[in-house]
Structure formats: C-alpha cells, structure tokens
Design a protein around this motif. Structure first.
Motif, PDB file in Angstrom:
ATOM      1  N   CYS A  22       0.848  -1.196   0.000  1.00  0.00           N
ATOM      2  CA  CYS A  22       0.000   0.000   0.000  1.00  0.00           C
ATOM      3  C   CYS A  22       0.885   1.248   0.000  1.00  0.00           C
ATOM      4  O   CYS A  22       1.933   1.280   0.644  1.00  0.00           O
ATOM      5  N   HIS A  24       1.453   5.021   1.051  1.00  0.00           N
ATOM      6  CA  HIS A  24       1.066   6.038   2.029  1.00  0.00           C
ATOM      7  C   HIS A  24       1.644   7.369   1.559  1.00  0.00           C
ATOM      8  O   HIS A  24       2.851   7.472   1.350  1.00  0.00           O
ATOM      9  N   SER A  41      -3.131   9.972   2.859  1.00  0.00           N
ATOM     10  CA  SER A  41      -3.947   9.001   2.133  1.00  0.00           C
ATOM     11  C   SER A  41      -3.182   7.693   1.999  1.00  0.00           C
ATOM     12  O   SER A  41      -1.956   7.659   2.018  1.00  0.00           O
ATOM     13  N   HIS A  43      -3.319   4.224  -0.498  1.00  0.00           N
ATOM     14  CA  HIS A  43      -3.843   3.570  -1.702  1.00  0.00           C
ATOM     15  C   HIS A  43      -3.445   2.099  -1.672  1.00  0.00           C
ATOM     16  O   HIS A  43      -2.306   1.779  -1.319  1.00  0.00           O
ATOM     17  N   ASP A  44      -4.368   1.233  -2.047  1.00  0.00           N
ATOM     18  CA  ASP A  44      -4.039  -0.194  -2.120  1.00  0.00           C
ATOM     19  C   ASP A  44      -3.219  -0.484  -3.377  1.00  0.00           C
ATOM     20  O   ASP A  44      -2.896   0.433  -4.145  1.00  0.00           O
ATOM     21  N   VAL A  50      -7.957   3.715   0.162  1.00  0.00           N
ATOM     22  CA  VAL A  50      -8.550   2.926   1.236  1.00  0.00           C
ATOM     23  C   VAL A  50      -8.684   3.735   2.524  1.00  0.00           C
ATOM     24  O   VAL A  50      -9.447   3.378   3.410  1.00  0.00           O
ATOM     25  N   GLN A  51      -7.930   4.832   2.614  1.00  0.00           N
ATOM     26  CA  GLN A  51      -8.020   5.692   3.794  1.00  0.00           C
ATOM     27  C   GLN A  51      -7.561   7.082   3.411  1.00  0.00           C
ATOM     28  O   GLN A  51      -6.593   7.242   2.662  1.00  0.00           O
ATOM     29  N   GLN A  52      -8.274   8.088   3.922  1.00  0.00           N
ATOM     30  CA  GLN A  52      -7.898   9.466   3.637  1.00  0.00           C
ATOM     31  C   GLN A  52      -8.311  10.336   4.813  1.00  0.00           C
ATOM     32  O   GLN A  52      -9.398  10.170   5.366  1.00  0.00           O
ATOM     33  N   SER A  53      -7.425  11.249   5.212  1.00  0.00           N
ATOM     34  CA  SER A  53      -7.764  12.173   6.296  1.00  0.00           C
ATOM     35  C   SER A  53      -7.014  13.485   6.094  1.00  0.00           C
ATOM     36  O   SER A  53      -6.019  13.552   5.379  1.00  0.00           O
ATOM     37  N   ILE A  75     -12.428  13.495   8.369  1.00  0.00           N
ATOM     38  CA  ILE A  75     -12.476  12.112   7.898  1.00  0.00           C
ATOM     39  C   ILE A  75     -13.798  11.961   7.164  1.00  0.00           C
ATOM     40  O   ILE A  75     -14.860  12.266   7.720  1.00  0.00           O
ATOM     41  N   ASP A  76     -13.728  11.513   5.909  1.00  0.00           N
ATOM     42  CA  ASP A  76     -14.928  11.376   5.075  1.00  0.00           C
ATOM     43  C   ASP A  76     -15.735  12.672   5.053  1.00  0.00           C
ATOM     44  O   ASP A  76     -16.948  12.683   5.224  1.00  0.00           O
TER      45      ASP A  76
END
Length: 126
Positions: A22, A24, A41, A43-44, A50-53, A75-76
């Motif tokens: 992944c 980062h 963030s 990314h796979d 897959v995650q973002q903040s 977040i989101d």
C-alpha cells in the motif's frame, strides 16, 4: 544545529510503500502564520484510496526542534475537533536536515524518521 523557521514554510510531500504494497502519501502545507494542513492518504495495490484524512493544527520550529499541535481532523468530509487534553495530539521532532528541497526529521519519542520533499509551485518562468 539551528534552523530558520521560514525554511519550513511552504508545501511538502512524501510517499512510502508499506510491507503490504500500500502507498502512504502525505502532503503538508506549512503556513507562515503558524498553522498547518496535513493530508494523508493510503492507496491499495490497485491504486484505490482505502483511507484518507486531513489534519489541521499549529506548528513551530525552535532551534532544531519542530513541533505540531493537532486541532482538528476531517475524515470522510466530516470535521472532528481534536481533544487538546490528549497527549497524542502533540508531537515533537528533532530536525536532521532542512534546506530548499529536503525536510528530514525524527520523532522525539518513537524515533521514526520522516523525509519530505518540497513541492515546487512554479516550474516554468512564464
């Protein structure tokens, strides 16, 4: 070693690949007024997020010590105020290198080393 506060102002970027493949990434906007905006963030392997903040806070640089105080996080697309009584929202780092291209620093507690590269805003002379 002493570093000048103004050297840190600007945009910075880093990207690392973890053991699972992944990616980062961190994009750091460090402003002259002592505030910051960090975008993180993950990314796979297929490039999907897959995650973002997004973290907002205050920063400082004294001699060779850089510090951050997290004040809010998105977040989101939802904002969460940071608990300023939580010690995990305060971080201090020893600056190992800071120049026009590189910002290398080490977390005082975890001893993890981070290397960010300056983002160039203007590439051409147009």
């Amino acid at each position: 070693m002493k570093f000048l506060r103004q050297q840190l102002v600007g945009s910075w970027y880093r990207s690392d690949v973890d053991q699972q493949g992944c990616v980062h990434t961190e994009y750091a906007q460090v402003l002259d007024d002592g505030s910051y905006e960090f975008s993180f963030s993950v990314h796979d392997q297929q490039g999907e997020i897959v995650q973002q903040s997004l973290e907002l806070g205050d920063w400082g640089l004294v001699g060779d010590i850089h510090f951050t105080i997290a004040k809010a996080e998105y977040i989101d697309n939802e904002m969460y105020a940071s608990d300023l009584a939580d010690p995990d929202n305060y971080h201090a780092y020893k600056v190992l290198e800071l120049n026009e291209q590189i910002f290398k620093y080490q977390h005082i507690v975890s001893e993890e080393v981070f290397i960010l590269r300056r983002v160039i805003d203007k590439i051409a002379h147009c």
